[in-house]
Enzyme design. Structure first.
Site, PDB file in Angstrom:
ATOM      1  N   GLN A 123     -34.011 -25.139 -36.653  1.00  0.00           N
ATOM      2  CA  GLN A 123     -33.330 -23.943 -37.846  1.00  0.00           C
ATOM      3  C   GLN A 123     -31.941 -23.993 -37.693  1.00  0.00           C
ATOM      4  O   GLN A 123     -31.587 -22.794 -38.757  1.00  0.00           O
ATOM      5  CB  GLN A 123     -33.985 -22.410 -36.649  1.00  0.00           C
ATOM      6  CG  GLN A 123     -35.532 -22.137 -36.595  1.00  0.00           C
ATOM      7  CD  GLN A 123     -35.812 -20.829 -36.102  1.00  0.00           C
ATOM      8  OE1 GLN A 123     -36.893 -20.657 -35.767  1.00  0.00           O
ATOM      9  NE2 GLN A 123     -35.092 -19.839 -36.319  1.00  0.00           N
ATOM     10  N   PHE A 147     -40.171 -19.170 -35.777  1.00  0.00           N
ATOM     11  CA  PHE A 147     -40.010 -17.769 -35.578  1.00  0.00           C
ATOM     12  C   PHE A 147     -38.455 -17.549 -34.191  1.00  0.00           C
ATOM     13  O   PHE A 147     -38.825 -17.043 -33.000  1.00  0.00           O
ATOM     14  CB  PHE A 147     -41.115 -17.270 -34.694  1.00  0.00           C
ATOM     15  CG  PHE A 147     -42.717 -17.641 -35.056  1.00  0.00           C
ATOM     16  CD1 PHE A 147     -42.798 -17.091 -36.039  1.00  0.00           C
ATOM     17  CD2 PHE A 147     -43.423 -18.662 -35.114  1.00  0.00           C
ATOM     18  CE1 PHE A 147     -44.157 -16.736 -37.202  1.00  0.00           C
ATOM     19  CE2 PHE A 147     -44.268 -18.735 -35.702  1.00  0.00           C
ATOM     20  CZ  PHE A 147     -43.943 -18.637 -37.137  1.00  0.00           C
ATOM     21  N   GLU A 153     -34.849 -22.255 -32.975  1.00  0.00           N
ATOM     22  CA  GLU A 153     -33.096 -22.519 -32.746  1.00  0.00           C
ATOM     23  C   GLU A 153     -32.137 -22.817 -31.961  1.00  0.00           C
ATOM     24  O   GLU A 153     -31.061 -23.316 -32.515  1.00  0.00           O
ATOM     25  CB  GLU A 153     -32.588 -20.253 -32.694  1.00  0.00           C
ATOM     26  CG  GLU A 153     -31.382 -20.675 -33.083  1.00  0.00           C
ATOM     27  CD  GLU A 153     -30.898 -19.055 -32.831  1.00  0.00           C
ATOM     28  OE1 GLU A 153     -31.718 -17.783 -32.947  1.00  0.00           O
ATOM     29  OE2 GLU A 153     -29.677 -18.394 -33.144  1.00  0.00           O
ATOM     30  N   ARG A 209     -28.809  -6.989 -27.694  1.00  0.00           N
ATOM     31  CA  ARG A 209     -29.493  -6.971 -28.985  1.00  0.00           C
ATOM     32  C   ARG A 209     -30.082  -6.014 -28.236  1.00  0.00           C
ATOM     33  O   ARG A 209     -30.956  -4.841 -29.197  1.00  0.00           O
ATOM     34  CB  ARG A 209     -29.987  -7.925 -30.158  1.00  0.00           C
ATOM     35  CG  ARG A 209     -30.473  -7.215 -31.585  1.00  0.00           C
ATOM     36  CD  ARG A 209     -30.942  -8.329 -32.028  1.00  0.00           C
ATOM     37  NE  ARG A 209     -30.232  -9.130 -32.891  1.00  0.00           N
ATOM     38  CZ  ARG A 209     -29.699  -8.438 -34.437  1.00  0.00           C
ATOM     39  NH1 ARG A 209     -30.684  -7.717 -33.981  1.00  0.00           N
ATOM     40  NH2 ARG A 209     -28.798  -8.444 -35.079  1.00  0.00           N
ATOM     41  N   ARG A 211     -38.250 -14.024 -32.444  1.00  0.00           N
ATOM     42  CA  ARG A 211     -38.093 -12.559 -33.962  1.00  0.00           C
ATOM     43  C   ARG A 211     -38.233 -11.755 -33.093  1.00  0.00           C
ATOM     44  O   ARG A 211     -38.665 -10.598 -32.695  1.00  0.00           O
ATOM     45  CB  ARG A 211     -39.775 -12.818 -34.307  1.00  0.00           C
ATOM     46  CG  ARG A 211     -40.276 -12.488 -35.963  1.00  0.00           C
ATOM     47  CD  ARG A 211     -40.805 -12.616 -36.578  1.00  0.00           C
ATOM     48  NE  ARG A 211     -40.757 -12.226 -37.987  1.00  0.00           N
ATOM     49  CZ  ARG A 211     -42.440 -12.848 -38.603  1.00  0.00           C
ATOM     50  NH1 ARG A 211     -43.031 -13.934 -37.973  1.00  0.00           N
ATOM     51  NH2 ARG A 211     -42.278 -12.792 -39.991  1.00  0.00           N
ATOM     52  N   THR A 218     -25.159 -10.915 -34.074  1.00  0.00           N
ATOM     53  CA  THR A 218     -23.497 -10.106 -33.409  1.00  0.00           C
ATOM     54  C   THR A 218     -22.364 -10.962 -32.755  1.00  0.00           C
ATOM     55  O   THR A 218     -21.592 -10.429 -32.713  1.00  0.00           O
ATOM     56  CB  THR A 218     -24.401  -9.328 -32.589  1.00  0.00           C
ATOM     57  OG1 THR A 218     -25.285 -10.165 -31.397  1.00  0.00           O
ATOM     58  CG2 THR A 218     -25.340  -8.230 -32.661  1.00  0.00           C
ATOM     59  N   GLU A 233     -37.601 -10.164 -39.403  1.00  0.00           N
ATOM     60  CA  GLU A 233     -37.826  -9.925 -37.702  1.00  0.00           C
ATOM     61  C   GLU A 233     -38.780  -8.221 -38.281  1.00  0.00           C
ATOM     62  O   GLU A 233     -39.092  -8.284 -37.251  1.00  0.00           O
ATOM     63  CB  GLU A 233     -36.160  -9.338 -37.148  1.00  0.00           C
ATOM     64  CG  GLU A 233     -36.019 -10.734 -36.628  1.00  0.00           C
ATOM     65  CD  GLU A 233     -34.456 -11.058 -36.129  1.00  0.00           C
ATOM     66  OE1 GLU A 233     -34.569 -11.719 -34.889  1.00  0.00           O
ATOM     67  OE2 GLU A 233     -33.898 -11.059 -37.074  1.00  0.00           O
TER      68      GLU A 233
END
Lengths: 779, 157
Positions: A212, A243, A247, A325, A357, A458, A728
């Site tokens: 990703q 998902f 990443e 988060r 996700r 963020t 998400e």
């Protein structure tokens, strides 16, 4: 897109613009079996295959590694260990801590120590088993709770605070404290991690990676090989699911393949088999939660003190931002007048947990939903009424979060009212109560829960995107951008934006593979922001070209620029009407540039982490779900009878794609909270590392009656065509399924006792919760 | 011991090399270039490698290639000559918006084909049962099920 897009001249109204429910761009190829994933790329002659050798201890010093037998095995071309990494061995994406191969120390069971490249995969696996490692085992910390107690962290804790929670807690008429745990989740993308590295001229590498985040893979390959970024090109056309699992984690696979390719000067493919993928790569963080809440007689929260402790595994990876988060979402949609939320990044000797996700958001939300559910049950009130009493207000009333951001776009009061009506919540609640009175073994429950999810990375710098728009003389377009396609439809949605901008049919736009050689320095396709960011960047590129065409035509025809209009595959200049391709040919002959790079950066956002204050999110996406469940109180088995979902995607760019995301996210959330269980043994070994032991939802596990609607809303912020991110947020609709199970369990105690049911609410946990309630009722 | 094995794949006899343990999936993907069936779990659980053997849905990752001599093997490639000329099952799934990442879809197509061959008008329950061994991580299965149930209904035009 279909072929021949440039040839037909009899085109009518625009097809496939913004708002059209066109199918996924690869749908026809997918069903024909012709969509090419990396493992499907025809192999170059001489391609080598890789197998890793993994640690058999959770925490141990490596005393020696002997690869001589592996090196001498048939077909083996190279064996590498930590000492063979030519450049920087650390490929930590944000903070250091992730060695390509374990260097003197292993920190989880399954950490790769060596990698073998051989002519066949079978030979590579056989040789990898011959690597001999001598260990000195060390004590291991395995749970978040234990790490929290020992203050054993991968990075420092953070506090978000509003008002004076200590005094407000002390003064609250009702107060209770508790703890809970929620499990992690394996991504279980059906396409496992894979990289295929091919040496090119000048020592350059072309690497196909199921990632990703192609730019990060590019940079980390360059770093671990001691190359410049410009020597490495990373490409990905599509992934078989991501998902969040793809990443940061693909970098290790791609780096190992690249080191072996550089060393052997041969193409090298590294595909993890399912067990290795589940053992070697990170998952959703499981959390331990401790809270102390004060509320009034209506269940309205007056003060909250909460610790959120995420199990990060052995390295920081993205855990700093993930626990942040979780903290940002410890309010879900509820106003916390006085609050202190502390987030802890617990270090454990387990695989390094990563993005999944929701990125911590779901865990924060589960924590507060547990608290609100408990408040309602302890007061004997319907949890929906307590939820409504706690919702954020608007326009200066009860609208500031515990991190100082005003919730300007709150639509939850309207959404909950609408879903309460459309799902017939009250009548069904009465019907469920009547059913439960007559049914001693089977019990039913229902829950209606909201979702408020902040959109933006963020880490503010990641909120940027680039695109490359190429218009050819025949009026067809090639489109490229930093977004990666993992099934979510970002390719087709961004192409629809470009079709809309040029007012040409979608089949004239060729979507091309994400490639670091076309658009550099891209952000990961993550944070639900793929279309928000890349759609804006692509539109910027298309507008630049359209403006050049406009000014060229105005000059050529002697009109004002505002007399030029692009509409339905045609361009009107005063009284002249031309096909789009006539204009592009004329423009080429007149030496007008027909290519552009587009760029976008999200406005308004800022975040002062040291003060834990700011506006980290451009906007919020909202949703709500009502789920009804039935349990068998003698076996713990459960099923979901009906679910109603109302979700806010703003003005949808592609409603069919968005509804697919909503349904899929919801079901994945149900899986996380009700059936998927990761289980490590006392030695830190993951024992659920295949679908035979790790259960994801199948066609029989989803709600029998699932009704999804889009909430009529436009994004109040100036996003791409006023749409909202959708990747998400729907996952967190699954919280309603978990709470419906809690509600059904509570029926065992006739709703007079608060059940004890953590997540995932597997049949085993449901049964134990029923048994515990029965014992309390009897006692 | 590796020997030559003659397989009937999509109506053609193909010679492949296999030993007593070589999975049919490896032969299809690595020797015959038929990459429609995917490697998902290699445990026979996820269903991404589903093909037909003598008309029955089977896991190509568990089927031993050498045991398939004399049996008719059908892969997703047999259904349509290309994305522009789809088999009705494929067209229905593509049209229904049932496809996201697509990795599970060739297996779903083949499982649906096996079902419809014995039950041309399956109800929702029969479809869910037939798909219960086909994992999809992206969708909620709703559109997949609907598309296959729709195959059994009288078609317009």
């Amino acid at each position: 897109m279909a072929d021949g897009g440039g040839i037909r001249r009899d085109r009518g109204p625009l097809k496939g613009g913004v708002g059209a429910s066109v199918p996924h761009d690869s749908a026809a190829k997918h069903v024909a079996g012709e969509a090419i994933y990396i493992d499907d790329i025809p192999e170059l002659p001489g391609t080598l295959h890789v197998a890793p050798h993994l640690s058999v201890h959770a925490h141990a010093r490596i005393l020696s590694v002997d690869v001589s037998a592996a090196r001498a095995a048939p077909g083996v071309r190279a064996v590498i260990t930590a000492g063979d990494v030519p450049g920087d061995i650390d490929i930590g994406p944000v903070f250091p801590g992730d060695p390509v191969l374990a260097d003197g120390l292993v920190q989880f069971h399954g950490q790769p120590i060596a990698a073998v490249a051989a002519d066949t995969l079978k030979q590579a696996r056989a040789a990898a088993a011959l690597v001999r490692v001598e260990y000195e085992p060390l004590p291991a910390v395995l749970t978040a709770e234990e790490a929290l107690e020992k203050r054993f962290f991968v990075s420092p804790s953070l506090t978000m605070r509003r008002g004076g929670p200590e005094a407000a807690l002390a003064a609250a008429p009702h107060r209770m404290a508790g703890t809970m745990v929620m499990g992690g989740q394996d991504h279980f993308y059906l396409e496992g991690m894979i990289a295929y590295a091919q040496p090119r001229e000048d020592g350059d590498l072309l690497v196909f990676s199921s990632t990703q985040h192609p730019s990060e893979v590019q940079h980390l390959i360059a770093r671990c090989l001691g190359l410049a970024d410009h020597a490495v090109t990373v490409e990905v056309r599509r992934m078989g699911g991501g998902f969040g699992g793809k990443e940061t984690q693909p970098a290790q696979i791609a780096c190992i393949a690249s080191i072996l390719a550089a060393r052997t000067r041969r193409p090298v493919k590294f595909r993890l088999d399912r067990d290795d993928d589940m053992i070697m790569t990170g998952k959703r963080h499981d959390f331990f939660v401790r809270y102390d809440v004060g509320h009034d007689a209506d269940g309205r929260i007056l003060a909250l003190d909460m610790d959120l402790a995420g199990r990060c595994g052995f390295s920081p990876d993205l855990s700093n931002a993930i626990v942040d988060r979780a903290m940002f979402h410890a309010d879900n949609g509820y106003f916390l007048p006085h609050a202190e939320v502390r987030g802890h990044r617990c270090k454990t000797h387990t695989v390094s947990n990563t993005a999944f996700r929701g990125f911590g958001g779901p865990q924060g939300m589960v924590a507060i939903e547990h608290v609100v559910d408990r408040i309602a049950r302890s007061l004997g009130r319907d949890p929906l009424d307590v939820r409504k009493a706690n919702l954020y207000g608007r326009d200066g009333v009860r609208d500031v979060t515990h991190y100082g951001m005003s919730v300007e776009d709150n639509v939850l009061p309207e959404m909950l009212d609408e879903l309460e009506r459309s799902s017939d919540y009250r009548a069904r609640r009465r019907a469920i109560d009547a059913f439960n009175r007559e049914s001693p073994v089977l019990k039913r429950g229902i829950a209606l829960t909201p979702v408020k999810f902040g959109i933006s990375f963020t880490a503010t710098h990641l909120n940027q995107a680039g695109a490359l728009v190429l218009v050819y003389q025949d009026g067809t377009v090639q489109l490229n951008h930093g977004g990666t396609e993992m099934g979510q439809g970002v390719y087709v949605k961004v192409a629809q934006v470009v079709a809309e901008t040029f007012q040409i049919d979608l089949d004239r736009i060729r979507i091309t593979a994400t490639n670091t050689g076309k658009v550099p320095n891209t952000s990961p396709t993550a944070a639900s922001a793929g279309t928000d960011l890349n759609g804006m960047a692509a539109r910027d590129g298309a507008i630049q070209i359209r403006n050049r065409l406009t000014h060229f035509l105005a000059e050529r025809f002697g009109t004002a620029p505002d007399a030029v209009a692009f509409k339905d595959n045609k361009v009107r200049v005063g009284d002249h009407v031309m096909a789009f391709e006539d204009v592009t040919r004329m423009a080429y002959m007149a030496r007008i540039s027909l290519s552009a790079t587009g760029f976008y950066r999200t406005p308004k956002i800022w975040w002062d982490r040291s003060a834990a204050h700011g506006r980290p999110f451009y906007y919020f996406a909202y949703g709500a779900a009502a789920t009804e469940a039935e349990i068998d109180t003698l076996t713990g088995e459960s099923r979901f009878l009906r679910a109603d979902v109302l979700h806010d995607v703003g003005h949808s760019i592609n409603p069919a794609i968005d509804i697919g995301q909503i349904e899929g996210g919801f079901v994945q959330g149900i899986g996380w909270l009700t059936m998927e269980e990761l289980w490590w043994d006392a030695a830190g070994r993951l024992r659920t590392h295949a679908p035979s032991t790790y259960k994801i939802p199948t066609a029989r596990d989803v709600p029998a009656d699932l009704r999804v609607s889009l909430f009529a809303n436009a994004n109040r912020e100036d996003t791409i065509h006023r749409s909202k991110a959708v990747g998400e947020p729907p996952l967190m609709l699954g919280i309603s399924a978990w709470l419906a199970l809690r509600d059904a369990v509570a029926a065992v105690g006739e709703h007079r006792l608060v059940p004890d049911l953590d997540a995932p609410a597997t049949p085993e946990r449901v049964l134990m919760a029923c048994e515990a309630l029965r014992a309390r009722m009897a006692g | 011991m590796t020997t030559t094995v003659r397989l009937d794949v999509n109506g053609e006899v193909r010679e492949v090399r296999a030993d007593g343990a070589t999975p049919l999936l490896d032969v299809l993907r690595d020797q015959l270039g038929l990459v429609g069936a995917k490697r998902g779990c290699s445990y026979g659980v996820c269903g991404t490698c589903t093909v037909l053997i003598d008309g029955m849905a089977a896991r190509a990752c568990l089927a031993v290639a050498a045991d398939c001599e004399g049996r008719a093997i059908e892969t997703v490639e047999a259904l349509a000559p290309g994305p522009d000329r789809l088999h009705p099952i494929q067209a229905a799934l593509a049209r229904a918006g049932a496809v996201q990442c697509g990795f599970c879809i060739p297996g779903v197509v083949m499982a649906a084909r096996a079902l419809l061959a014995v039950n041309p008008a399956p109800d929702e329950d029969a479809v869910r049962e037939a798909l219960s061994g086909q994992m999809c991580r992206c969708s909620g299965y709703g559109a997949l099920v609907e598309a296959i149930v729709g195959m059994g209904r009288p078609q317009d035009g």
